[in-house]
Design an enzyme around this catalytic site. Structure first.
Site, PDB file in Angstrom:
ATOM      1  N   LYS A   9       0.829  -1.201   0.000  1.00  0.00           N
ATOM      2  CA  LYS A   9       0.000   0.000   0.000  1.00  0.00           C
ATOM      3  C   LYS A   9       0.872   1.262   0.000  1.00  0.00           C
ATOM      4  O   LYS A   9       2.072   1.202   0.292  1.00  0.00           O
ATOM      5  CB  LYS A   9      -0.910  -0.016   1.238  1.00  0.00           C
ATOM      6  CG  LYS A   9      -1.907  -1.183   1.262  1.00  0.00           C
ATOM      7  CD  LYS A   9      -2.832  -1.068   2.464  1.00  0.00           C
ATOM      8  CE  LYS A   9      -3.868  -2.193   2.460  1.00  0.00           C
ATOM      9  NZ  LYS A   9      -4.890  -1.986   3.513  1.00  0.00           N
ATOM     10  N   TYR A  49     -12.556  -3.281  -3.013  1.00  0.00           N
ATOM     11  CA  TYR A  49     -13.083  -3.165  -1.648  1.00  0.00           C
ATOM     12  C   TYR A  49     -14.614  -3.109  -1.666  1.00  0.00           C
ATOM     13  O   TYR A  49     -15.221  -2.368  -0.879  1.00  0.00           O
ATOM     14  CB  TYR A  49     -12.491  -1.929  -0.963  1.00  0.00           C
ATOM     15  CG  TYR A  49     -11.047  -2.098  -0.504  1.00  0.00           C
ATOM     16  CD1 TYR A  49     -10.622  -3.252   0.148  1.00  0.00           C
ATOM     17  CD2 TYR A  49     -10.111  -1.078  -0.698  1.00  0.00           C
ATOM     18  CE1 TYR A  49      -9.304  -3.406   0.578  1.00  0.00           C
ATOM     19  CE2 TYR A  49      -8.789  -1.228  -0.268  1.00  0.00           C
ATOM     20  CZ  TYR A  49      -8.399  -2.400   0.374  1.00  0.00           C
ATOM     21  OH  TYR A  49      -7.092  -2.542   0.807  1.00  0.00           O
ATOM     22  N   HIS A 115      -2.061  -5.355   1.587  1.00  0.00           N
ATOM     23  CA  HIS A 115      -3.281  -6.133   1.377  1.00  0.00           C
ATOM     24  C   HIS A 115      -2.857  -7.556   1.078  1.00  0.00           C
ATOM     25  O   HIS A 115      -1.869  -7.770   0.372  1.00  0.00           O
ATOM     26  CB  HIS A 115      -4.072  -5.582   0.174  1.00  0.00           C
ATOM     27  CG  HIS A 115      -5.129  -6.555  -0.287  1.00  0.00           C
ATOM     28  ND1 HIS A 115      -6.360  -6.656   0.318  1.00  0.00           N
ATOM     29  CD2 HIS A 115      -5.102  -7.522  -1.245  1.00  0.00           C
ATOM     30  CE1 HIS A 115      -7.052  -7.627  -0.270  1.00  0.00           C
ATOM     31  NE2 HIS A 115      -6.314  -8.169  -1.214  1.00  0.00           N
ATOM     32  N   GLU A 126      -8.878 -11.740  -7.359  1.00  0.00           N
ATOM     33  CA  GLU A 126      -8.049 -10.538  -7.195  1.00  0.00           C
ATOM     34  C   GLU A 126      -6.833 -10.561  -8.121  1.00  0.00           C
ATOM     35  O   GLU A 126      -6.441  -9.519  -8.660  1.00  0.00           O
ATOM     36  CB  GLU A 126      -7.628 -10.402  -5.724  1.00  0.00           C
ATOM     37  CG  GLU A 126      -8.826 -10.102  -4.827  1.00  0.00           C
ATOM     38  CD  GLU A 126      -8.486  -9.968  -3.350  1.00  0.00           C
ATOM     39  OE1 GLU A 126      -7.334 -10.240  -2.956  1.00  0.00           O
ATOM     40  OE2 GLU A 126      -9.381  -9.570  -2.586  1.00  0.00           O
TER      41      GLU A 126
HETATM   42  N1  UDP Z   1     -10.036  -0.585   6.944  1.00  0.00           N
HETATM   43  C1  UDP Z   1     -10.196   0.635   7.591  1.00  0.00           C
HETATM   44  N2  UDP Z   1     -10.986   0.703   8.725  1.00  0.00           N
HETATM   45  C2  UDP Z   1     -11.609  -0.395   9.228  1.00  0.00           C
HETATM   46  C3  UDP Z   1     -11.453  -1.637   8.560  1.00  0.00           C
HETATM   47  C4  UDP Z   1     -10.669  -1.697   7.428  1.00  0.00           C
HETATM   48  O1  UDP Z   1      -9.639   1.631   7.155  1.00  0.00           O
HETATM   49  O2  UDP Z   1     -12.326  -0.284  10.259  1.00  0.00           O
HETATM   50  C5  UDP Z   1      -9.186  -0.667   5.750  1.00  0.00           C
HETATM   51  C6  UDP Z   1      -7.800  -1.262   6.058  1.00  0.00           C
HETATM   52  O3  UDP Z   1      -6.834  -0.592   5.265  1.00  0.00           O
HETATM   53  C7  UDP Z   1      -7.990  -2.713   5.617  1.00  0.00           C
HETATM   54  C8  UDP Z   1      -8.895  -2.540   4.407  1.00  0.00           C
HETATM   55  O4  UDP Z   1      -9.791  -1.499   4.773  1.00  0.00           O
HETATM   56  O5  UDP Z   1      -6.750  -3.336   5.322  1.00  0.00           O
HETATM   57  C9  UDP Z   1      -9.657  -3.791   4.025  1.00  0.00           C
HETATM   58  O6  UDP Z   1     -10.416  -4.225   5.120  1.00  0.00           O
HETATM   59  P1  UDP Z   1     -10.556  -5.777   5.453  1.00  0.00           P
HETATM   60  O7  UDP Z   1     -11.608  -5.903   6.506  1.00  0.00           O
HETATM   61  O8  UDP Z   1     -10.722  -6.547   4.200  1.00  0.00           O
HETATM   62  O9  UDP Z   1      -9.141  -6.108   6.168  1.00  0.00           O
HETATM   63  P2  UDP Z   1      -7.851  -6.877   5.649  1.00  0.00           P
HETATM   64  O10 UDP Z   1      -8.320  -8.042   4.827  1.00  0.00           O
HETATM   65  O11 UDP Z   1      -7.021  -5.901   4.865  1.00  0.00           O
HETATM   66  O12 UDP Z   1      -7.140  -7.307   6.906  1.00  0.00           O
HETATM   67 MG    MG Z   2      -9.633  -8.035   3.237  1.00  0.00          MG
END
Ligand code: UDP
Ligand code: MG
Length: 153
Positions: A9, A49, A115, A126
Site C-alpha cells: 500500500k 473493496y 493487502h 483478485e
Molecule cells: N479498513 C479501515 N478501517 C476499518 C477496517 C478496514 O480503514 O475499520 C481498511 C484497512 O486498510 C484494511 C482494508 O480497509 O486493510 C480492508 O479491510 P478488510 O476488513 O478486508 O481487512 P484486511 O483483509 O485488509 O485485513
Molecule cells: Mg480483506
C-alpha cells in the site's frame, strides 16, 4: 501450489518499506511470481473493496490507497493464501502480533502496509483483477526440493 495477491500500500511505498516487506516473502520461501507498480483509481478500488463501500471510512480508505502508486504482487507457494495472511497479521496494526508485517511496521488500522487475499477463491479473483496471464511467471520450481519435502509440493 497456491497463488495469492499482495498489495504494498502507499503506507509502504511512501515510508520506504517496499524492500523490507518484499524481503520477508522471499526469506519465507515464497516465490514472487509477478510484480509491478500501478496507480489505483476509484473504479478499481470500488471493485477491490466492494465489501466495504457502504462503510463510513470507505472514502478515506480510497483516498489513502490513491496517495501514491502501489506495488501489486503475485506470491506463490504451498498454502500461500493462508501463509501470507498469517504473515500479514490483524487488520488493525496496533493489535497485530509482533513478528507479523503489520505488527512490526505499522501503527494504523488503515495505513496497514499490505493487502493480502483472504481466501483461495478471492485470491484468484483478485489476481485476475490486477494481472494479465502473461504477467505471472513460472520459474523457481527447481528450488522446490530445498523449500519442501518431496511429498509437500
Ligand atoms: N479498513 C479501515 N478501517 C476499518 C477496517 C478496514 O480503514 O475499520 C481498511 C484497512 O486498510 C484494511 C482494508 O480497509 O486493510 C480492508 O479491510 P478488510 O476488513 O478486508 O481487512 P484486511 O483483509 O485488509 O485485513
Ligand atoms: Mg480483506
Amino acid at each position: 501450489m497456491e497463488q495469492t495477491l499482495v498489495i504494498l500500500k502507499p503506507s509502504t511505498v511512501m515510508r520506504g518499506l517496499m524492500g523490507e516487506v518484499i524481503s520477508r516473502f522471499e526469506k519465507k520461501g515464497l516465490i514472487i511470481a509477478g510484480m509491478k507498480m500501478i496507480q489505483l483509481n476509484d473504479e478499481i478500488l470500488a471493485e477491490h473493496y466492494s465489501h466495504l463501500v457502504s462503510k463510513p471510512f470507505f472514502p478515506m480508505l480510497k483516498r489513502s490507497m490513491m496517495e501514491s502508486p502501489v506495488v501489486v504482487m503475485c506470491v506463490r507457494g504451498v498454502e500461500a493464501v493462508s501463509v501470507v495472511r498469517g504473515m500479514t497479521g490483524a487488520t488493525n496494526s496496533r493489535k497485530a502480533e509482533p513478528g507479523t508485517i503489520r505488527g512490526d511496521f505499522s501503527m494504523s488500522g488503515q495505513q496497514n502496509i499490505v493487502h493480502a487475499s483472504d481466501s483461495v477463491e478471492n485470491a484468484e479473483i483478485e489476481l485476475n483483477r490486477f494481472f494479465k496471464k502473461e504477467e505471472i511467471f513460472e520459474y523457481g520450481a527447481d528450488n522446490y526440493k530445498y523449500l519442501y519435502a518431496e511429498d509437500e509440493f
